[in-house]
Every structure is written in C-alpha cells, then in structure tokens.
Scaffold this motif. Sequence first.
Motif, PDB file in Angstrom:
ATOM      1  N   GLY A 134       0.806  -1.227   0.000  1.00  0.00           N
ATOM      2  CA  GLY A 134       0.000   0.000   0.000  1.00  0.00           C
ATOM      3  C   GLY A 134       0.832   1.266   0.000  1.00  0.00           C
ATOM      4  O   GLY A 134       0.312   2.357   0.224  1.00  0.00           O
ATOM      5  N   ARG A 135       2.147   1.124  -0.262  1.00  0.00           N
ATOM      6  CA  ARG A 135       3.030   2.310  -0.293  1.00  0.00           C
ATOM      7  C   ARG A 135       2.977   2.954  -1.676  1.00  0.00           C
ATOM      8  O   ARG A 135       3.006   2.239  -2.702  1.00  0.00           O
ATOM      9  N   MET A 136       2.965   4.278  -1.707  1.00  0.00           N
ATOM     10  CA  MET A 136       2.955   4.981  -2.989  1.00  0.00           C
ATOM     11  C   MET A 136       4.227   4.635  -3.760  1.00  0.00           C
ATOM     12  O   MET A 136       5.324   4.627  -3.196  1.00  0.00           O
ATOM     13  N   ARG A 137       4.064   4.345  -5.047  1.00  0.00           N
ATOM     14  CA  ARG A 137       5.245   3.997  -5.854  1.00  0.00           C
ATOM     15  C   ARG A 137       5.897   5.265  -6.394  1.00  0.00           C
ATOM     16  O   ARG A 137       5.310   5.987  -7.198  1.00  0.00           O
ATOM     17  N   ALA A 138       7.131   5.508  -5.950  1.00  0.00           N
ATOM     18  CA  ALA A 138       7.828   6.738  -6.340  1.00  0.00           C
ATOM     19  C   ALA A 138       8.037   6.768  -7.856  1.00  0.00           C
ATOM     20  O   ALA A 138       7.985   7.841  -8.477  1.00  0.00           O
ATOM     21  N   ASP A 139       8.210   5.586  -8.474  1.00  0.00           N
ATOM     22  CA  ASP A 139       8.450   5.555  -9.927  1.00  0.00           C
ATOM     23  C   ASP A 139       7.185   5.890 -10.715  1.00  0.00           C
ATOM     24  O   ASP A 139       7.241   6.091 -11.920  1.00  0.00           O
ATOM     25  N   LYS A 140       6.042   5.941 -10.037  1.00  0.00           N
ATOM     26  CA  LYS A 140       4.779   6.256 -10.733  1.00  0.00           C
ATOM     27  C   LYS A 140       4.287   7.668 -10.416  1.00  0.00           C
ATOM     28  O   LYS A 140       3.183   8.050 -10.811  1.00  0.00           O
ATOM     29  N   LEU A 141       5.089   8.415  -9.680  1.00  0.00           N
ATOM     30  CA  LEU A 141       4.665   9.785  -9.343  1.00  0.00           C
ATOM     31  C   LEU A 141       4.572  10.607 -10.625  1.00  0.00           C
ATOM     32  O   LEU A 141       5.525  10.642 -11.407  1.00  0.00           O
ATOM     33  N   PRO A 142       3.426  11.253 -10.876  1.00  0.00           N
ATOM     34  CA  PRO A 142       3.325  12.044 -12.109  1.00  0.00           C
ATOM     35  C   PRO A 142       4.181  13.308 -11.995  1.00  0.00           C
ATOM     36  O   PRO A 142       4.613  13.679 -10.910  1.00  0.00           O
ATOM     37  N   LYS A 143       4.359  13.969 -13.132  1.00  0.00           N
ATOM     38  CA  LYS A 143       5.100  15.237 -13.118  1.00  0.00           C
ATOM     39  C   LYS A 143       4.254  16.258 -12.353  1.00  0.00           C
ATOM     40  O   LYS A 143       3.069  16.420 -12.618  1.00  0.00           O
ATOM     41  N   LEU A 144       4.872  16.873 -11.362  1.00  0.00           N
ATOM     42  CA  LEU A 144       4.137  17.869 -10.572  1.00  0.00           C
ATOM     43  C   LEU A 144       4.427  19.253 -11.119  1.00  0.00           C
ATOM     44  O   LEU A 144       5.553  19.543 -11.533  1.00  0.00           O
ATOM     45  N   SER A 145       3.375  20.094 -11.134  1.00  0.00           N
ATOM     46  CA  SER A 145       3.618  21.472 -11.576  1.00  0.00           C
ATOM     47  C   SER A 145       2.817  22.402 -10.671  1.00  0.00           C
ATOM     48  O   SER A 145       1.745  22.038 -10.199  1.00  0.00           O
ATOM     49  N   SER A 146       3.312  23.571 -10.447  1.00  0.00           N
ATOM     50  CA  SER A 146       2.676  24.514  -9.514  1.00  0.00           C
ATOM     51  C   SER A 146       1.326  24.994 -10.045  1.00  0.00           C
ATOM     52  O   SER A 146       1.207  25.184 -11.256  1.00  0.00           O
ATOM     53  N   PRO A 147       0.316  25.242  -9.206  1.00  0.00           N
ATOM     54  CA  PRO A 147       0.269  24.916  -7.787  1.00  0.00           C
ATOM     55  C   PRO A 147      -0.133  23.453  -7.570  1.00  0.00           C
ATOM     56  O   PRO A 147      -1.056  22.967  -8.237  1.00  0.00           O
ATOM     57  N   SER A 148       0.547  22.774  -6.674  1.00  0.00           N
ATOM     58  CA  SER A 148       0.213  21.364  -6.446  1.00  0.00           C
ATOM     59  C   SER A 148       0.440  20.971  -4.992  1.00  0.00           C
ATOM     60  O   SER A 148       1.242  21.581  -4.275  1.00  0.00           O
ATOM     61  N   ILE A 149      -0.303  19.920  -4.589  1.00  0.00           N
ATOM     62  CA  ILE A 149      -0.194  19.376  -3.228  1.00  0.00           C
ATOM     63  C   ILE A 149      -0.044  17.861  -3.359  1.00  0.00           C
ATOM     64  O   ILE A 149      -0.860  17.205  -4.012  1.00  0.00           O
ATOM     65  N   LEU A 150       0.990  17.348  -2.730  1.00  0.00           N
ATOM     66  CA  LEU A 150       1.214  15.896  -2.730  1.00  0.00           C
ATOM     67  C   LEU A 150       0.873  15.374  -1.333  1.00  0.00           C
ATOM     68  O   LEU A 150       1.450  15.826  -0.336  1.00  0.00           O
ATOM     69  N   CYS A 151      -0.086  14.417  -1.267  1.00  0.00           N
ATOM     70  CA  CYS A 151      -0.513  13.877   0.030  1.00  0.00           C
ATOM     71  C   CYS A 151       0.086  12.499   0.240  1.00  0.00           C
ATOM     72  O   CYS A 151      -0.222  11.563  -0.513  1.00  0.00           O
TER      73      CYS A 151
END
Length: 449
Positions: free
Chosen positions: A203-220
């Motif tokens: 159930g851990r978030m997969r770092a290799d699947k993190l989408p490209k983040l762009s401002s403004p953004s919040i990662l939970c």
Amino acid sequence: MQLLDDASRRAAAYLESLNTRAVRPDLKAVARLDQLEVPVPQQPTPDGEVLAHLDEFISPATMGMAGPRFFGFVIGGSLPVTVAANWLATAWDQNVGYDAATPGAARIEEVSRRWLLELLDLPRDCALGFVTGATVANFTALAAARNAVLRRSGWNVEADGLFGAPPVQIVVGEECHPTLLKSLGMLGLGRSRLTRVPVDSQGRMRADKLPKLSSPSILCLQAGNVNSGAFDPFPELIAAAREAGAWVHVDGAFGLWARASKLLAPLARGLELADSWATDAHKWLNVPYDSGLAFVRDADALRSAMAITAEYLPAQGARRNPSDFTPELSRRARGVEVYAALKSLGASGLARMFERNCAQARRFAEGLKAAGFEILNDVVLNQVVVSFGDAERTRKVIEKIQEDGTCWAGVTVWQGKTGMRISVSSWATKDEDVERSLEVMVTCGKAAS
Ligand SMILES: Cc1ncc(COP(=O)(O)O)c(C=O)c1O
C-alpha cells in the motif's frame, strides 16, 4: 460533590469490568436501548437518577474500546491519567479559544506543542492546531496548503474563495485513507478530481509512478497505511515534490508516532521534510476522544487560513492564541490530556508503549501463521491483516471471534483479499491479553476449517 463521587465510582467500576466482560456490546443491552425512545421529558429528573440511568442503559451497550483486548479499527485506549485530566479539564470548562481569557489551558497547549515537535522530531517552529481527530487535522493542514500554494500563484483564497482560481493539482496514493478524500472534498478541491498514484503490495505509494508535478500542487503522503501500517517512501517522493514547488502533506493518523521511538523511527525517515502533518492523539497517544493534531511548518500559512479578528475578541497578544490555528473558535481544552499523557509517560514511556504494541502485533502474526493462517501484510508496525481462507470463511471466523467476546477485531478487504484487521494500539494491552486473544482466534479459525 456527591454526584461527582458517584460518577467517579461508576466510571471506575466500568473500567474494571472491561477485563471480565465481553468486549462486544451486550446484545440484551442493545435491545434495551429502544426504551430510550420516549417523548421529551416535561419534568426534571434528579441528577443522581440521570447518572444511574446512563450507567444502567449505556454502559453495557458500549463496545469495550477502552479495554485491553479491543483490536478493531485503529483505536487506542485512554491512559488513566488522561481520563482523570479530562475530568479536571471538564470541571474547569475552559473555552480555550484565546490565551488572554484562558491562560492556563492555552499555555498547556503551547508547552505540548514544543514537547511534541521534539518527540516527533519535526521542525521546532511548526504551528500546531489541537483539533478533533485526523480527519479534521488533515482538513486544517490542507486548508493551509491550498491557500499557500494558490497565494504563490497570485490568488487569495481567504478573500476570494475558489471561484476563478487556478486549478490545483492534487496527488494522493491509491490507498490513502477515505477521510483524506473527504477533507479534500470539504476544501472544494474535489474528492474525485485527483491524481491517484499506484501503490505496491504493502500500500506504499510507488515513487516511480509519481506524475510530473507542476505549480500549484499538493502531494498527500501517508505514514501508516490503515491496513498494513506501511509508510510511503518519503525521501524520494518529497525530493521530487520539492523540486516542483509542491506542498507535501503527510497523513500520519497513527504512524507519525513511530518517530517517538528510536527503534521505529527509521520507518518514518524523511517525512520531516514535508510541509504539514496530521495525526491523532486519541489513537496511539491513548488520550480520550476526541483529539487530533495538525502541524504546519509555515505557521503564517496556518494562521492566515484559520485566524479571525473581531472587535469584541481579544487582539493578538504576546502569546499564542489557540484559535488562530483551528477551524473552531470555541472549543474544549483538549491539550490538557495530551500534556498529561506526555508528562506521565515521558519520552521513554512513550517509546516503550509504541514498541510494546508493535511486538504484540508481531506475536499475533507469528501465532496465527504458526496455526496455518495467512498473514497478508508485512508486519512493520502495529497492524496485522490475517486471512482465514476465502472471503466467506474469513467473515464467518471474524463473526465467531466477535461473538466469543474475549477480544474484538474487524473485517477488511485489502488489495482484493478479505481479512481480519488487528490493530494493537492500547496502553492497556498486556502480553497475556494477546495470548488469550490469539487462542480464541486460532480456535475459531480452526473450527471453521
Ligand atoms: C491513515 C488515517 N487517516 C485518517 C484517519 C481518520 O482519523 P479520525 O477518525 O480520527 O478522524 C484514520 C483513521 O483510522 C487513519 O487511519
């Protein structure tokens, strides 16, 4: 006052009964609750009779959550000193909105804030809001997050709301807690317009699947998956978010407490680099309901999302005003029990309680596995998920265990499999409680085979 003596006698008798009564509510007492459905009383009832009435009808219809063998959901008990502190605080009846009006209750929150930041090893100048639970702690911290990321994009949410605001990219793990989604919904960020990142087998978030983040953004992110107890890989995820200028929030309803133990802290390594954190005190800190904590690194961000000013209210003084950091203006002095727990256990007692519960969870897993049942998670913290066979059989076994009354644990469906969740979160659980409960679980599990 005789009434308070009576209440204390009844409460003590109730707590003592938890060691011998069934953990589940008494079925006859539950049926008797129908007798409460009467018209509004027109005449007064003497106070002593009201108390006796509550004790007679409600005490047996409670779940033994405060007792040593309740392993459902993630629910701590209440350390005796926190129950006593809660009574005293109730007698004080302080509305802790303002320091000037309630200096004692306000100061105890400020001291607890300082202690907590040290114990959890979070940035020492974080702001802290004392709220009702992790749902509201997530809501509170994410309100600060939303306003801060939009402010950086030139938008003032406090003044103008969300109408016409630039869209905020919200990223959550596939197995984030449903109350996190509820918090996002309440903030106008939507429960569905989120990017859900796939998770691994724990159930851990997969770092290799993190989408490209762009401002403004919040990662939970999450510290303590509600089923497995697993932690997201914070260092990689937070580094990526930092680079993109995203705000990082961590839901650590129970897992954040791992930071208070040298043995467990490596599980939560790197989360101190986030911007905000939510946890519960009513879970693993073992204070009475309700009590949650919202930590925010940028104190001004939380203050500008939560503070109010009005002519009749005391102006900002030299000291921290509790209501500048919470959604509520008026509320009870819930920092009192947090302070009592921290003072009574100290750093060493706190670490021992968490480590003992984790060892007890491992003992459950080992005993159930030895009896031939499948443990569905890697037991890294205080959570165990066990399968007794297929979904139908597992459900039947869980029913039998609950009926037996020695202990209580609930059902879950996790990663497509039905299991029983055991959460060991109480100060009151002794090793012999684990052995007694294990015996019942194994007997019920085998009887169904
Ligand atoms: C990870 C997580 N987040 C949030 C919550 C919600 O907490 P509360 O019910 O105290 O609001 C829970 C409750 O179990 C949880 O485990």
